[in-house]
Design a protein around this motif. Structure first.
Motif, PDB file in Angstrom:
ATOM      1  N   VAL A 130     -54.544  12.228  35.116  1.00 38.68           N
ATOM      2  CA  VAL A 130     -54.112  13.637  35.027  1.00 38.68           C
ATOM      3  C   VAL A 130     -55.236  14.585  35.429  1.00 38.68           C
ATOM      4  CG1 VAL A 130     -53.613  15.466  33.338  1.00 38.68           C
ATOM      5  CG2 VAL A 130     -52.280  13.357  33.305  1.00 38.68           C
ATOM      6  N   VAL A 131     -54.866  15.656  36.149  1.00 40.37           N
ATOM      7  CA  VAL A 131     -55.788  16.757  36.446  1.00 40.37           C
ATOM      8  C   VAL A 131     -55.178  18.027  35.866  1.00 40.37           C
ATOM      9  CG1 VAL A 131     -56.729  18.246  38.266  1.00 40.37           C
ATOM     10  CG2 VAL A 131     -56.774  15.767  38.539  1.00 40.37           C
ATOM     11  N   VAL A 132     -55.945  18.733  35.044  1.00 39.68           N
ATOM     12  CA  VAL A 132     -55.496  19.999  34.468  1.00 39.68           C
ATOM     13  C   VAL A 132     -55.979  21.120  35.378  1.00 39.68           C
ATOM     14  CG1 VAL A 132     -55.643  21.543  32.488  1.00 39.68           C
ATOM     15  CG2 VAL A 132     -55.546  19.074  32.128  1.00 39.68           C
ATOM     16  N   LEU A 133     -55.041  21.914  35.891  1.00 37.67           N
ATOM     17  CA  LEU A 133     -55.360  22.941  36.887  1.00 37.67           C
ATOM     18  C   LEU A 133     -55.098  24.345  36.358  1.00 37.67           C
ATOM     19  CD1 LEU A 133     -56.070  23.808  39.812  1.00 37.67           C
ATOM     20  CD2 LEU A 133     -53.640  23.474  40.375  1.00 37.67           C
ATOM     21  N   ASP A 134     -56.132  25.168  36.360  1.00 34.55           N
ATOM     22  CA  ASP A 134     -56.033  26.576  35.977  1.00 34.55           C
ATOM     23  C   ASP A 134     -55.669  27.377  37.223  1.00 34.55           C
ATOM     24  OD1 ASP A 134     -56.600  29.290  35.225  1.00 34.55           O
ATOM     25  OD2 ASP A 134     -57.990  28.565  33.696  1.00 34.55           O
ATOM     26  N   VAL A 135     -54.524  28.056  37.211  1.00 33.75           N
ATOM     27  CA  VAL A 135     -54.082  28.785  38.410  1.00 33.75           C
ATOM     28  C   VAL A 135     -54.378  30.281  38.304  1.00 33.75           C
ATOM     29  CG1 VAL A 135     -52.274  27.086  38.819  1.00 33.75           C
ATOM     30  CG2 VAL A 135     -51.700  29.181  37.593  1.00 33.75           C
ATOM     31  N   ARG A 136     -55.201  30.674  37.318  1.00 38.06           N
ATOM     32  CA  ARG A 136     -55.538  32.088  37.128  1.00 38.06           C
ATOM     33  C   ARG A 136     -56.763  32.483  37.946  1.00 38.06           C
ATOM     34  NH1 ARG A 136     -56.981  32.519  31.237  1.00 38.06           N
ATOM     35  NH2 ARG A 136     -58.067  30.596  31.847  1.00 38.06           N
ATOM     36  N   LEU A 152     -60.252  27.630  40.194  1.00 39.90           N
ATOM     37  CA  LEU A 152     -60.336  28.092  41.583  1.00 39.90           C
ATOM     38  C   LEU A 152     -61.051  29.435  41.640  1.00 39.90           C
ATOM     39  CD1 LEU A 152     -56.654  27.299  42.615  1.00 39.90           C
ATOM     40  CD2 LEU A 152     -58.684  25.920  43.114  1.00 39.90           C
ATOM     41  N   ASP A 153     -61.831  29.635  42.674  1.00 40.30           N
ATOM     42  CA  ASP A 153     -62.545  30.894  42.859  1.00 40.30           C
ATOM     43  C   ASP A 153     -61.633  31.869  43.589  1.00 40.30           C
ATOM     44  OD1 ASP A 153     -64.423  32.888  43.043  1.00 40.30           O
ATOM     45  OD2 ASP A 153     -65.576  31.941  44.671  1.00 40.30           O
ATOM     46  N   ILE A 154     -60.805  32.579  42.831  1.00 40.14           N
ATOM     47  CA  ILE A 154     -59.869  33.549  43.406  1.00 40.14           C
ATOM     48  C   ILE A 154     -59.902  34.833  42.597  1.00 40.14           C
ATOM     49  CG2 ILE A 154     -58.313  31.856  44.445  1.00 40.14           C
ATOM     50  CD1 ILE A 154     -56.501  32.089  42.027  1.00 40.14           C
ATOM     51  N   ASN A 156     -57.252  37.077  42.836  1.00 40.49           N
ATOM     52  CA  ASN A 156     -55.853  37.332  42.506  1.00 40.49           C
ATOM     53  C   ASN A 156     -55.027  36.094  42.827  1.00 40.49           C
ATOM     54  OD1 ASN A 156     -55.762  40.425  41.972  1.00 40.49           O
ATOM     55  ND2 ASN A 156     -56.895  40.246  43.877  1.00 40.49           N
ATOM     56  N   PHE A 157     -53.879  35.983  42.176  1.00 44.02           N
ATOM     57  CA  PHE A 157     -53.028  34.814  42.396  1.00 44.02           C
ATOM     58  C   PHE A 157     -52.567  34.717  43.847  1.00 44.02           C
ATOM     59  CE2 PHE A 157     -48.834  32.698  42.372  1.00 44.02           C
ATOM     60  CZ  PHE A 157     -49.241  31.448  41.919  1.00 44.02           C
ATOM     61  N   ARG A 158     -52.464  35.841  44.541  1.00 45.20           N
ATOM     62  CA  ARG A 158     -52.017  35.791  45.931  1.00 45.20           C
ATOM     63  C   ARG A 158     -52.957  34.972  46.819  1.00 45.20           C
ATOM     64  NH1 ARG A 158     -53.166  41.293  45.107  1.00 45.20           N
ATOM     65  NH2 ARG A 158     -55.111  42.048  46.026  1.00 45.20           N
ATOM     66  N   GLU A 159     -54.167  34.673  46.339  1.00 45.65           N
ATOM     67  CA  GLU A 159     -55.097  33.835  47.093  1.00 45.65           C
ATOM     68  C   GLU A 159     -54.859  32.348  46.834  1.00 45.65           C
ATOM     69  OE1 GLU A 159     -59.120  35.100  46.279  1.00 45.65           O
ATOM     70  OE2 GLU A 159     -58.569  37.208  46.347  1.00 45.65           O
ATOM     71  N   PHE A 160     -53.988  32.019  45.891  1.00 46.25           N
ATOM     72  CA  PHE A 160     -53.753  30.620  45.522  1.00 46.25           C
ATOM     73  C   PHE A 160     -53.282  29.757  46.694  1.00 46.25           C
ATOM     74  CE2 PHE A 160     -50.975  27.213  43.997  1.00 46.25           C
ATOM     75  CZ  PHE A 160     -51.842  26.531  43.153  1.00 46.25           C
ATOM     76  N   PRO A 161     -52.287  30.202  47.504  1.00 46.08           N
ATOM     77  CA  PRO A 161     -51.823  29.342  48.597  1.00 46.08           C
ATOM     78  C   PRO A 161     -52.939  28.879  49.539  1.00 46.08           C
ATOM     79  CG  PRO A 161     -50.297  31.146  48.279  1.00 46.08           C
ATOM     80  CD  PRO A 161     -51.492  31.452  47.425  1.00 46.08           C
ATOM     81  N   ALA A 162     -53.922  29.750  49.775  1.00 44.78           N
ATOM     82  CA  ALA A 162     -55.021  29.393  50.689  1.00 44.78           C
ATOM     83  C   ALA A 162     -55.961  28.356  50.076  1.00 44.78           C
ATOM     84  CB  ALA A 162     -55.808  30.648  51.068  1.00 44.78           C
ATOM     85  N   LYS A 163     -55.871  28.143  48.781  1.00 46.81           N
ATOM     86  CA  LYS A 163     -56.762  27.205  48.086  1.00 46.81           C
ATOM     87  C   LYS A 163     -56.140  25.814  47.903  1.00 46.81           C
ATOM     88  CE  LYS A 163     -60.328  29.876  47.119  1.00 46.81           C
ATOM     89  NZ  LYS A 163     -61.723  29.526  47.459  1.00 46.81           N
ATOM     90  N   ILE A 164     -54.882  25.663  48.270  1.00 45.15           N
ATOM     91  CA  ILE A 164     -54.199  24.390  48.018  1.00 45.15           C
ATOM     92  C   ILE A 164     -54.867  23.227  48.744  1.00 45.15           C
ATOM     93  CG2 ILE A 164     -52.041  23.141  48.395  1.00 45.15           C
ATOM     94  CD1 ILE A 164     -50.525  25.585  47.550  1.00 45.15           C
ATOM     95  N   ASN A 165     -55.403  23.484  49.941  1.00 44.39           N
ATOM     96  CA  ASN A 165     -56.079  22.405  50.670  1.00 44.39           C
ATOM     97  C   ASN A 165     -57.249  21.824  49.884  1.00 44.39           C
ATOM     98  OD1 ASN A 165     -54.343  22.537  52.839  1.00 44.39           O
ATOM     99  ND2 ASN A 165     -55.657  23.896  54.046  1.00 44.39           N
ATOM    100  N   GLU A 166     -57.896  22.660  49.066  1.00 41.03           N
ATOM    101  CA  GLU A 166     -59.019  22.196  48.261  1.00 41.03           C
ATOM    102  C   GLU A 166     -58.574  21.219  47.175  1.00 41.03           C
ATOM    103  OE1 GLU A 166     -61.249  25.429  46.641  1.00 41.03           O
ATOM    104  OE2 GLU A 166     -61.454  26.466  48.566  1.00 41.03           O
ATOM    105  N   LEU A 167     -57.277  21.212  46.900  1.00 38.25           N
ATOM    106  CA  LEU A 167     -56.743  20.362  45.838  1.00 38.25           C
ATOM    107  C   LEU A 167     -56.184  19.046  46.369  1.00 38.25           C
ATOM    108  CD1 LEU A 167     -54.807  23.175  43.904  1.00 38.25           C
ATOM    109  CD2 LEU A 167     -57.071  22.255  43.362  1.00 38.25           C
TER     110      LEU A 167
END
Length: 331
Positions: A130-136, A152-154, A156-167
């Motif tokens: 399991v990986v626990v992911l903070d999306v804030r 994630l270093d974001i 705002n949440f709107r930056e989340f889609p651009a960070k998915i590759n890091e996951l």
């Protein structure tokens, strides 16, 4: 029982003529004497409201009586005073800005991560697969987060889609997402599923519900909230503080806004540095001519800002398709 309550909630459900609904809903909230902040979109509601127990009960009963919002899960906090000063209810394209060019490409009412109740989340979170992911945002997880969570270093949440590759490195794991009240996880988990993550879960009701139903075990620090309280305690089992003062590095959970309104940075600052720098994040902001008076809280009521004629002129030129010269552009 305290004199007031604060309700945190969201509901994904289609609202016809959402702009008019927002105006009518604002009038309804004001009639109950509620204060708070609600976002209305075609896709649903996202709100935090505060008022007397009676007013809050009427609000919840009215919401549950409406088939569109019948399943809304309200997180209720007992508070000494209202958590807001005014009542705002605004229409926006999304109740959580996803950052997607086509927000309708995901629909949390059709596909999202499997909901885990707080005790289920607590039981699963420490497993090896399991990986626990903070999306804030960074500001939020800096002041509090689950032990060993991926952050994630974001801003705002709107930056989340651009960070998915890091996951991508976690695609063979079970992903347990979490956020404050659950709303961001609805879209985050849907996006992860769309990007090929096979086993995606989300903490139902978020950190707030986890604190109430599972004692907040292993949540380190405090939970950032979007009202006058700024942060709230969650962990009643093994509490700790993880945030440090921006200026001196002292361990502190105290978050404020910079007294310089043109900076307005939200950051952690201990009480001693707060008084020393008069609520500013730096010496530069401390010397700013528009610096707001500091009263020890670091909380400032929003006031109307002076009209920026240069910016208005710039927008008008762009609408007309005319070039914007250096004489009309602002820095």
């Amino acid at each position: 029982m305290k004199n007031y309550q604060t309700l945190l909630y969201y509901c994904y459900s289609h609202i016809d003529n959402a702009e008019q609904f927002a105006a009518d809903h604002l009038a309804f909230c004001k009639s109950l004497g509620l204060v708070g902040r609600i976002i209305v979109a075609d896709e649903g509601l996202n709100g935090t409201v505060s008022g007397t127990p009676g007013s809050c009960k009427t609000y919840m009963d009215t919401a549950h009586a409406d088939l569109r919002f019948a399943k809304t899960d309200f997180k209720i906090d007992e508070v000494d005073e209202p958590s807001f000063i005014k009542m705002h209810c605004r229409y926006k394209p999304e109740i959580v800005h996803s950052g997607l060019r086509d927000p309708k490409s995901i629909d949390p009412t059709k596909e999202t991560g499997k909901h885990l109740e707080p005790k289920e989340f607590m039981e699963m979170k420490d497993r090896e697969d399991v990986v626990v992911l903070d999306v804030r945002s960074t500001n939020e997880h800096n002041v509090g987060r689950f032990k060993n969570a991926v952050t994630l270093d974001i801003d705002n949440f709107r930056e989340f889609p651009a960070k998915i590759n890091e996951l991508a490195q976690y695609k063979d794991k079970k992903i347990l997402t979490y956020c404050t009240g659950g709303i961001k996880c609805e879209k985050a988990s849907a996006l992860l599923l769309k990007e090929g993550f096979n086993e995606v879960y989300q903490l139902h009701g978020g950190i707030i519900k986890y604190g109430k139903e599972a004692g907040g075990k292993d949540f380190e620090g405090k939970c950032y909230v979007f009202d006058n309280r700024v942060t709230v305690d969650v962990n009643q089992v093994n509490p700790t503080v993880v945030s440090t003062c921006l200026n001196c590095g002292t361990i502190s959970s105290r978050m404020i806004n910079c007294a310089n309104p043109e900076c307005n940075e939200h950051f952690t600052q201990c009480e001693a540095c707060g008084w020393k720098l008069e609520g500013c994040c730096s010496d530069t902001c401390m010397s700013h001519p528009r610096k707001r008076p500091y009263d020890g809280t670091g909380y400032y009521v929003k006031v109307p800002q002076p009209i920026n004629v240069e910016k208005i002129s710039k927008r008008q030129y762009k609408k007309m398709g005319s070039p914007v010269t250096s004489a009309t552009s602002s820095s």
